[in-house]
Write an enzyme that holds these catalytic residues in place. Structure first.
Site, PDB file in Angstrom:
ATOM      1  N   ASN A   9       3.019   4.499   8.089  1.00  0.00           N
ATOM      2  CA  ASN A   9       2.234   5.730   8.086  1.00  0.00           C
ATOM      3  C   ASN A   9       0.765   5.344   8.152  1.00  0.00           C
ATOM      4  O   ASN A   9       0.201   4.890   7.160  1.00  0.00           O
ATOM      5  CB  ASN A   9       2.547   6.525   6.805  1.00  0.00           C
ATOM      6  CG  ASN A   9       1.706   7.781   6.682  1.00  0.00           C
ATOM      7  OD1 ASN A   9       0.970   8.148   7.608  1.00  0.00           O
ATOM      8  ND2 ASN A   9       1.804   8.445   5.533  1.00  0.00           N
ATOM      9  N   TRP A  10       0.165   5.518   9.327  1.00  0.00           N
ATOM     10  CA  TRP A  10      -1.223   5.070   9.510  1.00  0.00           C
ATOM     11  C   TRP A  10      -2.222   6.045   8.889  1.00  0.00           C
ATOM     12  O   TRP A  10      -3.409   5.780   8.871  1.00  0.00           O
ATOM     13  CB  TRP A  10      -1.510   4.850  10.997  1.00  0.00           C
ATOM     14  CG  TRP A  10      -0.733   3.707  11.593  1.00  0.00           C
ATOM     15  CD1 TRP A  10       0.100   2.837  10.932  1.00  0.00           C
ATOM     16  CD2 TRP A  10      -0.705   3.295  12.970  1.00  0.00           C
ATOM     17  NE1 TRP A  10       0.631   1.916  11.798  1.00  0.00           N
ATOM     18  CE2 TRP A  10       0.153   2.173  13.072  1.00  0.00           C
ATOM     19  CE3 TRP A  10      -1.326   3.764  14.131  1.00  0.00           C
ATOM     20  CZ2 TRP A  10       0.394   1.515  14.287  1.00  0.00           C
ATOM     21  CZ3 TRP A  10      -1.077   3.111  15.343  1.00  0.00           C
ATOM     22  CH2 TRP A  10      -0.232   1.997  15.410  1.00  0.00           C
ATOM     23  N   LYS A  11      -1.772   7.196   8.448  1.00  0.00           N
ATOM     24  CA  LYS A  11      -2.636   8.207   7.813  1.00  0.00           C
ATOM     25  C   LYS A  11      -3.868   8.477   8.694  1.00  0.00           C
ATOM     26  O   LYS A  11      -3.769   8.386   9.903  1.00  0.00           O
ATOM     27  CB  LYS A  11      -3.004   7.759   6.388  1.00  0.00           C
ATOM     28  CG  LYS A  11      -1.758   7.418   5.560  1.00  0.00           C
ATOM     29  CD  LYS A  11      -2.035   7.237   4.087  1.00  0.00           C
ATOM     30  CE  LYS A  11      -0.745   6.907   3.353  1.00  0.00           C
ATOM     31  NZ  LYS A  11      -0.911   6.803   1.915  1.00  0.00           N
ATOM     32  N   HIS A  95       4.389  14.874   2.967  1.00  0.00           N
ATOM     33  CA  HIS A  95       3.782  13.734   2.277  1.00  0.00           C
ATOM     34  C   HIS A  95       2.977  14.247   1.081  1.00  0.00           C
ATOM     35  O   HIS A  95       2.379  15.315   1.136  1.00  0.00           O
ATOM     36  CB  HIS A  95       2.883  12.959   3.249  1.00  0.00           C
ATOM     37  CG  HIS A  95       2.445  11.642   2.703  1.00  0.00           C
ATOM     38  ND1 HIS A  95       1.402  11.533   1.800  1.00  0.00           N
ATOM     39  CD2 HIS A  95       2.932  10.395   2.880  1.00  0.00           C
ATOM     40  CE1 HIS A  95       1.273  10.254   1.471  1.00  0.00           C
ATOM     41  NE2 HIS A  95       2.182   9.543   2.104  1.00  0.00           N
ATOM     42  N   GLU A  97       0.171  13.542   0.042  1.00  0.00           N
ATOM     43  CA  GLU A  97      -1.238  13.858   0.352  1.00  0.00           C
ATOM     44  C   GLU A  97      -1.351  15.254   0.954  1.00  0.00           C
ATOM     45  O   GLU A  97      -2.341  15.954   0.733  1.00  0.00           O
ATOM     46  CB  GLU A  97      -1.816  12.776   1.280  1.00  0.00           C
ATOM     47  CG  GLU A  97      -2.070  11.492   0.497  1.00  0.00           C
ATOM     48  CD  GLU A  97      -1.874  10.214   1.294  1.00  0.00           C
ATOM     49  OE1 GLU A  97      -1.880  10.251   2.532  1.00  0.00           O
ATOM     50  OE2 GLU A  97      -1.704   9.153   0.647  1.00  0.00           O
ATOM     51  N   GLU A 167       8.396   8.700  -2.649  1.00  0.00           N
ATOM     52  CA  GLU A 167       7.089   8.092  -2.843  1.00  0.00           C
ATOM     53  C   GLU A 167       6.484   8.579  -4.157  1.00  0.00           C
ATOM     54  O   GLU A 167       5.878   9.659  -4.203  1.00  0.00           O
ATOM     55  CB  GLU A 167       6.155   8.475  -1.689  1.00  0.00           C
ATOM     56  CG  GLU A 167       6.643   8.033  -0.328  1.00  0.00           C
ATOM     57  CD  GLU A 167       5.499   7.864   0.666  1.00  0.00           C
ATOM     58  OE1 GLU A 167       5.450   6.816   1.304  1.00  0.00           O
ATOM     59  OE2 GLU A 167       4.646   8.758   0.770  1.00  0.00           O
ATOM     60  N   GLY A 173      -1.091   3.725  -2.639  1.00  0.00           N
ATOM     61  CA  GLY A 173      -2.456   3.225  -2.465  1.00  0.00           C
ATOM     62  C   GLY A 173      -3.067   2.657  -3.733  1.00  0.00           C
ATOM     63  O   GLY A 173      -4.275   2.449  -3.801  1.00  0.00           O
ATOM     64  N   SER A 213       2.731   1.280  -2.168  1.00  0.00           N
ATOM     65  CA  SER A 213       2.263  -0.109  -2.340  1.00  0.00           C
ATOM     66  C   SER A 213       3.303  -1.150  -1.922  1.00  0.00           C
ATOM     67  O   SER A 213       3.411  -2.209  -2.544  1.00  0.00           O
ATOM     68  CB  SER A 213       1.787  -0.334  -3.786  1.00  0.00           C
ATOM     69  OG  SER A 213       0.716   0.538  -4.094  1.00  0.00           O
ATOM     70  N   GLY A 234       2.129   2.501   3.842  1.00  0.00           N
ATOM     71  CA  GLY A 234       0.788   2.989   4.152  1.00  0.00           C
ATOM     72  C   GLY A 234      -0.132   1.827   4.507  1.00  0.00           C
ATOM     73  O   GLY A 234      -0.085   1.283   5.606  1.00  0.00           O
ATOM     74  N   GLY A 235      -0.943   1.418   3.546  1.00  0.00           N
ATOM     75  CA  GLY A 235      -1.980   0.397   3.772  1.00  0.00           C
ATOM     76  C   GLY A 235      -1.499  -0.838   4.513  1.00  0.00           C
ATOM     77  O   GLY A 235      -2.162  -1.294   5.462  1.00  0.00           O
TER      78      GLY A 235
END
Ligand code: 13P
Length: 251
Positions: A9-11, A95, A97, A167, A173, A213, A234-235
């Site tokens: 997920n490149w957000k 998600h 977010e 999640e 993150g 993470s 993610g990251g």
């Protein structure tokens, strides 16, 4: 029997050119990997360009959200037909977010999951508790509400392509990954919910990813858990080295 599925997920990251470069590098380095299903989710504006880079590869394209109508007076929205038009196979829905910052509710998640299944897009439906909810011992009741909410009115015949991503919000993150046991407890609970809503055979076939993470050095232990079928990253998905590292660690 459940094929492991790792999605990046490149957000809200990467302009078109760096997104194409990352996709190209992943395509080259992951060529021939067929024991793991792989997808990346760029921003809407990069989908078309990344789709062209990934054409003919073993990497699938995902959007990060969608609207439940295909066309009409809905300024600013993007519907399932448009996502399919640019080559998407998957779409991330609900998600945390989006739930936290963009008023996503169990009802809107449900409409989006329905629309994606109807259009033939595979929904990656996210659920997860906030830290205060975990600390108050409410994790499983929050997850139950989110799972039931997302799947309301979706029949046994429609649901099979669905992927669920657990999640825990406190792990996203933060570098604070859930322990394999913490993840397994919730994954098992989600599968139990699926068995209650549908049936145990169907529940056994649905993939449940973990997100929060995930890194090359913690994926292996997470994947040892019986109900953990992959990850939503993610990251660590923004660098080829770490995303490939995660896939190679299990593939
Ligand atoms: P991180 O891997 O950066 O914790 O993000 C997880 C996530 O939100 C994936 O959707």
């Amino acid at each position: 029997m459940r094929k492991p599925f790792i999605a990046g997920n490149w957000k809200l990251n990467l302009l078109t050119e760096p997104a194409m470069n990352l996709a190209g590098e992943l395509k080259n380095r992951l060529r021939g990997v067929d024991q793991v299903e792989i997808a990346v989710a760029p921003v809407f504006t990069a989908l078309s360009a990344v789709s062209k880079v990934l054409a003919g590869s073993n990497l699938g394209l995902s959007a990060q959200d969608l609207y439940w109508e295909d066309a009409g007076a809905f300024t600013g929205e993007v519907g399932p037909a448009m996502l399919k038009d640019v080559g998407c196979k998957y779409v991330i829905i609900g998600h945390s977010e989006r739930r936290q910052f963009f008023h996503e509710t169990d009802e809107s998640v449900n409409k989006k999951v329905k629309a994606s299944l109807k259009s033939g897009l595979i929904p990656i439906c996210c659920v997860g508790e906030l830290l205060p909810e975990r600390e108050a011992g409410k994790t499983l009741s929050v997850i139950e509400r989110q799972v039931k909410g997302a799947l309301a009115g979706i029949s046994k015949a429609e649901v099979p392509p669905l992927v669920i991503a657990y999640e825990p919000v406190w792990a996203i993150g933060t570098g604070k990954v859930a322990t394999p046991e913490q993840a397994q407890e919730v994954h098992q609970f989600i599968r139990k919910q699926l068995a209650l809503i549908y049936d145990p055979t169907l529940a056994d076939s649905i993939r449940i990813q973990y997100g929060g993470s995930v890194k090359p050095d913690n994926i292996k232990d997470l994947m040892k858990m019986p109900d953990l079928d992959g990850a939503l990253v993610g990251g660590a998905s923004l660098k080829a080295e770490t995303f490939v590292g995660i896939i190679k660690a299990i593939g």
